[in-house]
Write an enzyme that holds these catalytic residues in place. Structure first.
Site, PDB file in Angstrom:
ATOM      1  N   HIS A 267      67.875  62.906  63.285  1.00 20.84           N
ATOM      2  CA  HIS A 267      66.811  61.899  63.192  1.00 20.84           C
ATOM      3  C   HIS A 267      65.850  62.282  62.066  1.00 20.84           C
ATOM      4  O   HIS A 267      66.087  61.972  60.902  1.00 20.84           O
ATOM      5  CB  HIS A 267      66.145  61.783  64.562  1.00 20.84           C
ATOM      6  CG  HIS A 267      65.214  60.638  64.730  1.00 20.84           C
ATOM      7  ND1 HIS A 267      65.066  59.636  63.804  1.00 20.84           N
ATOM      8  CD2 HIS A 267      64.351  60.314  65.750  1.00 20.84           C
ATOM      9  CE1 HIS A 267      64.163  58.766  64.229  1.00 20.84           C
ATOM     10  NE2 HIS A 267      63.714  59.162  65.413  1.00 20.84           N
ATOM     11  N   HIS A 307      73.375  54.834  56.650  1.00 22.12           N
ATOM     12  CA  HIS A 307      72.389  54.546  57.699  1.00 22.12           C
ATOM     13  C   HIS A 307      73.059  53.713  58.769  1.00 22.12           C
ATOM     14  O   HIS A 307      73.905  52.872  58.459  1.00 22.12           O
ATOM     15  CB  HIS A 307      71.200  53.780  57.097  1.00 22.12           C
ATOM     16  CG  HIS A 307      69.985  53.793  57.966  1.00 22.12           C
ATOM     17  ND1 HIS A 307      69.817  52.916  59.002  1.00 22.12           N
ATOM     18  CD2 HIS A 307      68.899  54.592  57.958  1.00 22.12           C
ATOM     19  CE1 HIS A 307      68.664  53.174  59.594  1.00 22.12           C
ATOM     20  NE2 HIS A 307      68.083  54.186  58.982  1.00 22.12           N
ATOM     21  N   ASP A 363      65.507  59.182  53.215  1.00 23.28           N
ATOM     22  CA  ASP A 363      65.377  60.633  53.079  1.00 23.28           C
ATOM     23  C   ASP A 363      65.914  61.180  51.769  1.00 23.28           C
ATOM     24  O   ASP A 363      65.746  62.371  51.486  1.00 23.28           O
ATOM     25  CB  ASP A 363      66.113  61.326  54.233  1.00 23.28           C
ATOM     26  CG  ASP A 363      65.349  61.182  55.523  1.00 23.28           C
ATOM     27  OD1 ASP A 363      64.114  61.209  55.460  1.00 23.28           O
ATOM     28  OD2 ASP A 363      65.981  61.029  56.577  1.00 23.28           O
TER      29      ASP A 363
HETATM   30  N1  ACO Z   1      78.644  60.902  53.240  1.00 22.70           N
HETATM   31  C1  ACO Z   1      79.984  60.694  53.254  1.00 22.70           C
HETATM   32  N2  ACO Z   1      80.581  59.849  54.093  1.00 22.70           N
HETATM   33  C2  ACO Z   1      79.820  59.182  54.966  1.00 22.70           C
HETATM   34  C3  ACO Z   1      78.407  59.338  55.008  1.00 22.70           C
HETATM   35  C4  ACO Z   1      77.837  60.237  54.088  1.00 22.70           C
HETATM   36  N3  ACO Z   1      76.508  60.429  54.065  1.00 22.70           N
HETATM   37  N4  ACO Z   1      77.898  58.543  55.967  1.00 22.70           N
HETATM   38  C5  ACO Z   1      78.938  57.901  56.515  1.00 22.70           C
HETATM   39  N5  ACO Z   1      80.089  58.279  55.918  1.00 22.70           N
HETATM   40  C6  ACO Z   1      81.434  57.749  56.178  1.00 22.70           C
HETATM   41  C7  ACO Z   1      81.990  58.295  57.481  1.00 22.70           C
HETATM   42  O1  ACO Z   1      82.752  59.465  57.268  1.00 22.70           O
HETATM   43  C8  ACO Z   1      82.835  57.132  57.943  1.00 22.70           C
HETATM   44  O2  ACO Z   1      84.016  57.121  57.170  1.00 22.70           O
HETATM   45  P1  ACO Z   1      85.439  56.741  57.851  1.00 22.70           P
HETATM   46  O3  ACO Z   1      85.274  55.302  58.252  1.00 22.70           O
HETATM   47  O4  ACO Z   1      86.434  56.981  56.788  1.00 22.70           O
HETATM   48  O5  ACO Z   1      85.581  57.663  59.027  1.00 22.70           O
HETATM   49  C9  ACO Z   1      82.043  55.913  57.530  1.00 22.70           C
HETATM   50  O6  ACO Z   1      81.282  56.354  56.387  1.00 22.70           O
HETATM   51  C10 ACO Z   1      81.099  55.376  58.603  1.00 22.70           C
HETATM   52  O7  ACO Z   1      80.258  56.447  59.062  1.00 22.70           O
HETATM   53  P2  ACO Z   1      79.645  56.561  60.530  1.00 22.70           P
HETATM   54  O8  ACO Z   1      79.372  57.990  60.820  1.00 22.70           O
HETATM   55  O9  ACO Z   1      80.505  55.803  61.502  1.00 22.70           O
HETATM   56  O10 ACO Z   1      78.308  55.761  60.350  1.00 22.70           O
HETATM   57  P3  ACO Z   1      77.047  55.823  61.320  1.00 22.70           P
HETATM   58  O11 ACO Z   1      76.372  54.518  61.205  1.00 22.70           O
HETATM   59  O12 ACO Z   1      77.420  56.283  62.684  1.00 22.70           O
HETATM   60  O13 ACO Z   1      76.166  56.994  60.667  1.00 22.70           O
HETATM   61  C11 ACO Z   1      74.489  58.168  59.529  1.00 22.70           C
HETATM   62  C12 ACO Z   1      74.972  56.805  60.039  1.00 22.70           C
HETATM   63  C13 ACO Z   1      74.359  59.169  60.710  1.00 22.70           C
HETATM   64  C14 ACO Z   1      73.091  58.017  58.913  1.00 22.70           C
HETATM   65  C15 ACO Z   1      75.490  58.700  58.467  1.00 22.70           C
HETATM   66  O14 ACO Z   1      75.583  57.791  57.395  1.00 22.70           O
HETATM   67  C16 ACO Z   1      75.125  60.101  57.959  1.00 22.70           C
HETATM   68  O15 ACO Z   1      75.488  61.086  58.596  1.00 22.70           O
HETATM   69  N6  ACO Z   1      74.376  60.187  56.821  1.00 22.70           N
HETATM   70  C17 ACO Z   1      73.960  61.476  56.311  1.00 22.70           C
HETATM   71  C18 ACO Z   1      72.756  61.979  57.098  1.00 22.70           C
HETATM   72  C19 ACO Z   1      71.487  61.227  56.758  1.00 22.70           C
HETATM   73  O16 ACO Z   1      71.165  61.001  55.599  1.00 22.70           O
HETATM   74  N7  ACO Z   1      70.729  60.845  57.817  1.00 22.70           N
HETATM   75  C20 ACO Z   1      69.441  60.156  57.643  1.00 22.70           C
HETATM   76  C21 ACO Z   1      69.504  58.764  58.174  1.00 22.70           C
HETATM   77  S1  ACO Z   1      67.970  57.950  57.839  1.00 22.70           S
HETATM   78  C22 ACO Z   1      66.916  58.434  59.061  1.00 22.70           C
HETATM   79  O17 ACO Z   1      67.265  58.778  60.130  1.00 22.70           O
HETATM   80  C23 ACO Z   1      65.436  58.422  58.763  1.00 22.70           C
END
Ligand code: ACO
Length: 428
Positions: A267, A307, A363
């Protein structure tokens, strides 16, 4: 055309009609679906609330596909350009922009609540020198409530508003005093001549000068960052604020719970992770290799990208990128910026990221700014919590005034054993 949903239960062949409001059905309306009269009735299973609205809310609107964020109907871009954090906090809590007099009175009240009871220093002094700033903040917020026993009168609107003033005002003093304690510096007391953000910078960074003069650029940058972080509808910490608040506990305890939810790396902790990632990459020439490793799953995720809600450029990230350039004019460029820009450039052209709709989130650039402003990395989540209290409090107040709400109490699908006979120790 009726606004209803017709459901046929193939176990019994019975048909049910359920009202639809706002594209939503009430889960409780499914309870009448039963196989036998003494059944509990049908429930929905929705871990992590992936498709369940927990409230009706008029505070924050998000359209994740279009990249739109609005507080009380006002686009975030306009607020970031024209408003101040305190005005935005007023908007979130009162529901409308203040008049000139209302704003003056709100600013005066918040400013004159920033001082902490002197006894509070003993609490701060009792933490170990290396205690994490978020652990300090969570405990301090819960402890702050003990100074105001009247705060449990949550249905007295005047008393409730006074606690909101106190929380918004004192959180900057708590954050700054805890920082000064960590580095062994004497506490810098609030200066009522300064703005909210100027005063926070004063309490953080004042040295031996008689009067601290914040850089207007940094003061304004912090205003913008605080506006962008003030609310984001039903995220994990806001849900914690509402769930804990639904037991009718005092707001200090509920804010402490919300801050605990924010502390988690999934988060509020991501801006810190971005900085670590950029530091590890170390040089622009290593970016293509890093991207290749992310795509193959070996390099971890590209932190600050993607996101749950935004499947488009996070509108806050766009604004933050602009603020970064303004801050670096004053502080000098953060050497990690070039790596961030190159990462963004390559990722936005790369099929892997384009197909998955992965864009920079709030972020991606905020940590670079905070680092350039001399905030220590472990404090980044505190910088998120400071403005988010206004959103938490607005949501808490809305929840208390909503006659649909009751104590939060999800159901479960029980999967364990039943009616076992107790086994005596010697026979186990
Ligand atoms: N880098 C590389 N690949 C990614 C990323 C990333 N940052 N984010 C998602 N993906 C890929 C996943 O591997 C998945 O690929 P697949 O379909 O081949 O398996 C696809 O994109 C979908 O990802 P999910 O994890 O299902 O997406 P979800 O909506 O659950 O996750 C999240 C969102 C947690 C923010 C994710 O994008 C992530 O981990 N980002 C990096 C961490 C981050 O920056 N968090 C801050 C969020 S903003 C906040 O909270 C204020």
């Amino acid at each position: 055309m009726a606004d209803t949903l017709t459901i046929t239960d193939n176990r019994t062949g019975k048909t049910y009609e359920v009202p639809i409001t706002d594209d939503t059905i009430k889960a409780i309306d499914l309870r009448k679906i039963k196989v036998a009269d003494d059944d509990f009735g049908m429930m929905t299973y929705d871990p992590a609330f992936m498709n369940t609205a927990s409230c009706r809310s008029a505070i924050t609107f998000i359209d994740g596909d279009k990249g739109i964020l609005e507080y009380r109907g006002y686009p975030i871009e306009q607020l970031a350009e024209k408003s101040t954090y305190l005005e935005t906090a007023y908007l979130l809590i009162h529901g409308a922009l203040p008049t000139k007099d209302e704003l003056a009175s709100w600013q005066h009240t918040i400013t004159h609540h920033t001082i902490l009871n002197e006894n509070f220093r003993h609490l701060i002094d009792s933490f170990r020198y290396n205690a994490h700033p978020m652990g300090r903040l969570i405990s301090s917020m819960a402890a702050l409530g003990t100074f105001y026993p009247e705060s449990k009168e949550i249905f007295d609107p005047e008393c409730r508003m006074k606690q909101m003033h106190r929380i918004i005002a004192k959180i900057i003093t708590i954050a700054a005093f805890n920082y000064r304690s960590t580095i062994g510096m004497p506490y810098a007391y609030p200066d009522n001549d300064l703005s909210y953000t100027g005063n926070f910078l004063n309490m953080m960074f004042k040295m031996t000068e008689q009067k601290y003069k914040p850089s207007p650029v940094l003061e304004r940058a912090l205003e913008v960052l605080f506006i962008l972080h003030a609310d984001h509808e039903q995220n994990c910490s806001t849900n914690a604020m509402r769930a804990v608040g639904s037991s009718h506990v005092d707001p200090y305890s509920a804010v402490a719970a919300a801050a605990a939810a924010l502390y988690g790396p999934l988060h509020g902790g991501a801006n810190e992770a971005v900085l670590q990632m950029l530091t590890e990459i170390g040089n622009v020439k290593n970016v293509p290799d890093f991207i290749t490793r992310v795509k193959s799953g070996e390099g971890g995720r590209l932190m600050g990208f993607g996101h749950r809600v935004y499947k488009n450029y996070d509108p806050r990230a766009k604004i933050i990128k602009q603020v970064a350039y303004e801050v670096f004019e004053v502080t000098g460029k953060n050497p990690l910026l070039d790596i961030a820009l190159e990462l963004e450039r390559i990722a936005l052209e790369d099929d892997y990221f384009v197909k998955r709709k992965l864009y920079p989130n709030v972020d991606f650039y905020s940590g670079l700014i905070y680092q350039a402003m001399r905030f220590p990395t472990p404090m980044f989540t505190v910088l998120f919590a400071i403005p988010r209290v206004s959103g938490w409090l607005a949501q808490w107040q809305e929840m208390l005034e909503d006659s649909d709400q009751k104590i939060a109490r999800p159901r479960q699908i029980y999967t364990g054993a039943r009616t076992l006979d107790y086994v005596a120790m010697e026979t186990r």
